[in-house]
Design an enzyme around this catalytic site. Sequence first.
Site, PDB file in Angstrom:
ATOM      1  N   LYS A 131       5.297  -1.272   3.634  1.00  9.09           N
ATOM      2  CA  LYS A 131       4.984   0.139   3.751  1.00  9.09           C
ATOM      3  C   LYS A 131       3.474   0.296   3.690  1.00  9.09           C
ATOM      4  CE  LYS A 131       6.578   0.596  -0.990  1.00  9.09           C
ATOM      5  NZ  LYS A 131       7.860   0.186  -1.533  1.00  9.09           N
ATOM      6  N   ASP A 145      -1.051   4.498  -3.712  1.00 11.32           N
ATOM      7  CA  ASP A 145      -0.770   3.911  -5.025  1.00 11.32           C
ATOM      8  C   ASP A 145      -1.640   2.690  -5.318  1.00 11.32           C
ATOM      9  OD1 ASP A 145       0.436   2.102  -3.311  1.00 11.32           O
ATOM     10  OD2 ASP A 145       1.987   1.581  -4.773  1.00 11.32           O
ATOM     11  N   ASP A 157      -1.513  -0.551  -4.961  1.00  8.46           N
ATOM     12  CA  ASP A 157      -1.760  -1.591  -3.962  1.00  8.46           C
ATOM     13  C   ASP A 157      -1.774  -1.055  -2.534  1.00  8.46           C
ATOM     14  OD1 ASP A 157       0.979  -1.069  -4.204  1.00  8.46           O
ATOM     15  OD2 ASP A 157       1.506  -3.001  -3.335  1.00  8.46           O
ATOM     16  N   SER A 183       2.126  -3.019  -7.931  1.00  5.77           N
ATOM     17  CA  SER A 183       2.279  -1.769  -7.182  1.00  5.77           C
ATOM     18  C   SER A 183       1.735  -0.562  -7.938  1.00  5.77           C
ATOM     19  CB  SER A 183       3.743  -1.581  -6.802  1.00  5.77           C
ATOM     20  OG  SER A 183       3.871  -0.508  -5.913  1.00  5.77           O
ATOM     21  N   HIS A 184       2.594   0.398  -8.238  1.00  2.00           N
ATOM     22  CA  HIS A 184       2.174   1.658  -8.843  1.00  2.00           C
ATOM     23  C   HIS A 184       2.211   1.611 -10.367  1.00  2.00           C
ATOM     24  CE1 HIS A 184       6.385   1.329  -7.959  1.00  2.00           C
ATOM     25  NE2 HIS A 184       6.624   2.053  -9.024  1.00  2.00           N
ATOM     26  N   ASP A 240       0.444   0.720  -0.661  1.00  2.82           N
ATOM     27  CA  ASP A 240       1.584   0.803   0.258  1.00  2.82           C
ATOM     28  C   ASP A 240       2.309   2.152   0.189  1.00  2.82           C
ATOM     29  OD1 ASP A 240       2.665   0.281  -2.221  1.00  2.82           O
ATOM     30  OD2 ASP A 240       3.993  -1.350  -1.544  1.00  2.82           O
ATOM     31  N   ARG A 241       2.201   2.854  -0.936  1.00  3.53           N
ATOM     32  CA  ARG A 241       2.876   4.158  -1.023  1.00  3.53           C
ATOM     33  C   ARG A 241       1.946   5.301  -0.634  1.00  3.53           C
ATOM     34  NH1 ARG A 241       7.033   4.617  -6.016  1.00  3.53           N
ATOM     35  NH2 ARG A 241       7.929   2.539  -5.866  1.00  3.53           N
TER      36      ARG A 241
HETATM   37 ZN    ZN Z   1       2.850  -0.171  -4.155  1.00  2.00          ZN
END
Ligand code: ZN
Length: 524
Positions: free
Chosen positions: A357, A258, A260, A93-94, A262-263
Amino acid sequence: MRKKVDVFQQPHYVANFTQAIVNALSPEQRGRLVVGGDGRYFNAEAIQVILKVLVGNGIREVLVGADGILSTPAVSNLIRKSKADGGIVLSASHNPGGPGKDFGIKFNNASGSPAPENITQAIYDQTRSISEYQWADLPELKLEAGSEYTFLDTKIRVVDSVDDYAALMQTLFDFDRIGDAIRSGGLSVCFDGMHAVTGPYARRIFGDLLGVSQDRLWNCDALTDFGGGHPDPNRVYAKTLYDFMMGESATDLGAASDGDGDRNMIMGRGAFVSPSDSLALIAQHHQSIPQFKSGLVGVARSMPTSTALDRVAQHLNISCYETPTGWKFFGNLLDQGLVRLCGEESFGTSGDHVREKDGVWTVLCWLSILADKQVSAQELLAQHWTSFGRSYYCRHDYEGLDADKAQTIIDQLAGAKGKLLGRKMGAMSVADVNVFRYEDPVDGSVSENQGVRVVFDDHSRVVYRLSGTGTDSATLRVYLEQIERDAQNQGADAIVYNESLGQFANDIADIQATTGLSEPTVKT
Ligand code: ZN
């Protein structure tokens, strides 16, 4: 599973974990799987190993993103679109990427949702007992879009990373309308890809399809180390964008996503839109978004997310669900059609089109609203606050705490209702103290101890939650929400406005007495 990349680079590690995932699937679930990642360091090597193990296990078909790249929402979409049995996402992720930095492998189920606990537990159990993996000795595969390979019983199809996702977005939004607004100069946009996976998505969707000029698409070359940055879209790590949007030459909308994809972070000209407010405003103006033209039915937020969404839902006369932190808790609500929009304070928002998300989607929601309403984001925020009150919202994190001490803080608070009832904080007084427990309305599963809520008589709240437990250090997150209904007082900075509430939160939880910390380590 998220760990340092060195752990994944150990011999057999990725192969073992992939085999553990396959072992946790029933024979009927071994038909079609989607594989892709955010392109971080070791993504390319891990994908090759995963493909060898999937072929070794006779998976009938594998869809893999070109060069092994797919954003997390794009994986979710591909799983749903191709009616796959699940998908493997490579991402942390982030978190930063690169040698010595973070890596991760996650499994999503057939609805495209992060695997629920019974599946993750089954995979974990497999990792404890695994003694062998199935392996096909394949050559290094070139993962070019359109390539197809057949090995043994397995067909591998390499799909363009962006095509299917972009096609989905075009069914959900009015691209002509948004594009007209952008091309006519009526709506200016700046997007920061943070050198992460959304770069190619932004170039195609915002650039090619909607006409945003390339010089407004920043950091859209995806790099394995994210350019050495921390691909977390917030005021701290997307500071260049933040400062730009607060400055003279700001655009109408500024956004970032972010590692990947999703954010999201959303800003208007001179205005930071908190994730909680962003969610509430999308709900309020859902009629500007073609996906939601037929109505929202219901909405959901994670428990610590501000109650701004609840007030909009009440106004719309629809249900608002409050779930524990973690996107997987929205899955059942979305699958059952009980909600169509959901989000969390940690910069995540999405709809019923995928089960993750979705950063780029959130930006498109805002573009739809701004193109339709033709007023600034700042004005939309002000209107929202006047109508519904403003939830001044921020989070105080106490990091690196001794796990036992952090648990003590939570346990003491959970039993402190009698002591705290009636306690004054400015004009507010404590009306309730409770421990959040969630019973899933679809499958009846129960999640206990999901945080302590201190609720005031005017519905303002302080929420305490532990994060990162299970290791030796824990983070205590303190979520501060003060509801200001006087329009004259709605223009302050949320962090400044909540200073005294933050001190109150420290006092009543004995945080300083227990940990020695008079101030949080991070305020966001
Ligand atoms: Zn993410």
